[in-house]
Motif scaffolding. Sequence first.
Motif, PDB file in Angstrom:
ATOM      1  N   GLU A 102     -27.345  10.964   5.093  1.00 54.32           N
ATOM      2  CA  GLU A 102     -26.056  11.244   4.658  1.00 54.32           C
ATOM      3  C   GLU A 102     -26.511  11.192   3.052  1.00 54.32           C
ATOM      4  O   GLU A 102     -25.564  12.316   2.610  1.00 54.32           O
ATOM      5  CB  GLU A 102     -25.221  10.086   4.790  1.00 54.32           C
ATOM      6  N   ALA A 103     -27.168  10.583   2.472  1.00 57.69           N
ATOM      7  CA  ALA A 103     -27.376  10.496   1.082  1.00 57.69           C
ATOM      8  C   ALA A 103     -28.154  11.987   0.701  1.00 57.69           C
ATOM      9  O   ALA A 103     -27.865  12.609  -0.215  1.00 57.69           O
ATOM     10  CB  ALA A 103     -28.336   9.664   0.361  1.00 57.69           C
ATOM     11  N   ALA A 104     -28.999  12.355   1.629  1.00 55.95           N
ATOM     12  CA  ALA A 104     -29.711  13.844   1.042  1.00 55.95           C
ATOM     13  C   ALA A 104     -28.784  14.908   1.317  1.00 55.95           C
ATOM     14  O   ALA A 104     -29.028  15.822   0.485  1.00 55.95           O
ATOM     15  CB  ALA A 104     -30.840  13.798   2.151  1.00 55.95           C
ATOM     16  N   GLN A 105     -27.962  14.909   2.256  1.00 53.51           N
ATOM     17  CA  GLN A 105     -27.048  16.035   2.505  1.00 53.51           C
ATOM     18  C   GLN A 105     -25.963  15.992   1.184  1.00 53.51           C
ATOM     19  O   GLN A 105     -25.586  17.126   0.699  1.00 53.51           O
ATOM     20  CB  GLN A 105     -26.143  15.845   3.855  1.00 53.51           C
ATOM     21  N   GLN A 106     -25.307  14.969   0.900  1.00 50.67           N
ATOM     22  CA  GLN A 106     -24.610  14.728  -0.093  1.00 50.67           C
ATOM     23  C   GLN A 106     -25.079  15.162  -1.428  1.00 50.67           C
ATOM     24  O   GLN A 106     -24.392  15.591  -2.327  1.00 50.67           O
ATOM     25  CB  GLN A 106     -23.854  13.279  -0.356  1.00 50.67           C
ATOM     26  N   ALA A 107     -26.322  14.712  -1.709  1.00 53.82           N
ATOM     27  CA  ALA A 107     -27.146  14.977  -3.005  1.00 53.82           C
ATOM     28  C   ALA A 107     -27.272  16.353  -2.993  1.00 53.82           C
ATOM     29  O   ALA A 107     -27.505  17.023  -4.212  1.00 53.82           O
ATOM     30  CB  ALA A 107     -28.479  14.161  -3.009  1.00 53.82           C
ATOM     31  N   VAL A 149     -31.881   9.749  -5.248  1.00 55.37           N
ATOM     32  CA  VAL A 149     -31.220  10.365  -4.290  1.00 55.37           C
ATOM     33  C   VAL A 149     -29.964   9.981  -3.906  1.00 55.37           C
ATOM     34  O   VAL A 149     -29.031  10.831  -3.724  1.00 55.37           O
ATOM     35  CB  VAL A 149     -32.140  10.733  -3.099  1.00 55.37           C
ATOM     36  N   MET A 150     -30.147   8.665  -3.721  1.00 59.56           N
ATOM     37  CA  MET A 150     -28.770   8.060  -3.265  1.00 59.56           C
ATOM     38  C   MET A 150     -27.645   8.104  -4.316  1.00 59.56           C
ATOM     39  O   MET A 150     -26.563   8.430  -4.058  1.00 59.56           O
ATOM     40  CB  MET A 150     -28.899   6.380  -3.080  1.00 59.56           C
ATOM     41  N   GLU A 151     -28.162   7.831  -5.702  1.00 55.38           N
ATOM     42  CA  GLU A 151     -27.214   8.041  -6.654  1.00 55.38           C
ATOM     43  C   GLU A 151     -26.678   9.247  -6.882  1.00 55.38           C
ATOM     44  O   GLU A 151     -25.693   9.681  -7.367  1.00 55.38           O
ATOM     45  CB  GLU A 151     -27.932   7.423  -7.946  1.00 55.38           C
ATOM     46  N   ALA A 152     -27.438  10.427  -6.674  1.00 52.68           N
ATOM     47  CA  ALA A 152     -27.109  11.883  -6.586  1.00 52.68           C
ATOM     48  C   ALA A 152     -26.198  12.200  -5.501  1.00 52.68           C
ATOM     49  O   ALA A 152     -25.450  13.383  -5.886  1.00 52.68           O
ATOM     50  CB  ALA A 152     -28.230  12.741  -6.605  1.00 52.68           C
ATOM     51  N   SER A 153     -26.047  11.411  -4.559  1.00 50.85           N
ATOM     52  CA  SER A 153     -24.967  11.668  -3.484  1.00 50.85           C
ATOM     53  C   SER A 153     -23.598  11.633  -4.340  1.00 50.85           C
ATOM     54  O   SER A 153     -22.689  12.135  -3.597  1.00 50.85           O
ATOM     55  CB  SER A 153     -25.057  10.678  -2.342  1.00 50.85           C
ATOM     56  N   GLY A 154     -23.345  10.949  -5.133  1.00 48.69           N
ATOM     57  CA  GLY A 154     -22.033  10.742  -5.862  1.00 48.69           C
ATOM     58  C   GLY A 154     -21.418   9.513  -5.144  1.00 48.69           C
ATOM     59  O   GLY A 154     -19.866   9.456  -5.308  1.00 48.69           O
TER      60      GLY A 154
END
Length: 224
Positions: A102-107, A149-154
């Motif tokens: 999920e994080a990769a897609q949102q990032a 990456v997690m943080e870049a997911s917003g």
Amino acid sequence: MQVGSERARRTLAFLRHRISSGEWPINSKIPTEPELMQLIGVGKTTVREAVRSLATVGILEPMPGIGTFVRSRMPVSSVLTDYLSEFSVSDLLGYRRALELEAAQQAARHRTDEQLAEMRRALDPSNPPPEHPFGRGRGRAPGQFHFLVMEASGNNLLVGLYAGVVRALRQAIAAGTVVEMTDIASRLRDHLDLLAALEAHDVPRAAHVMAQHVENDLAPADPS
């Protein structure tokens, strides 16, 4: 996160800034106690109070005889970590996989240029990786790049849940129930492939690369 004296609050703010800014990356060892005393201009008791406060919420982890390590940029719920530790390592790794995907897609959708630049710095071979306390062959929990990456997911909820998962994974690694399955070169190649997908805003590619990486990264230890 309460500390008593004004000096302790100032010391706590100093440590938090170094961590939140990325100057002290995830899994890196912070300066020694005497070095912190000199950097901040405070005494031993004040440094220990601030470090203990951050350790209580999972941001720092003191390891006797080795040093104190950065474990998260934000407080980690000990309740969540305790809850996760009740499940099998297979369940824990599966939950980690779901969060990473999920994080990769949102990032890939939401990352900023500044976040991309921070990821590049984290993967720059001229920057030595953070010192790792488990030693070669003991496996390693996901580190700085994964947190970025997690943080870049917003999504701050994702970041908080992930910090709890990593803390539980670190406990499993230390206990020898989770092992590393890839070498440094393979891990770096996966990270660079993911970085390229994020840079291109390629959501399917980001999900595919992350899925393959997580599938091969860590695994339950062979009970035999």
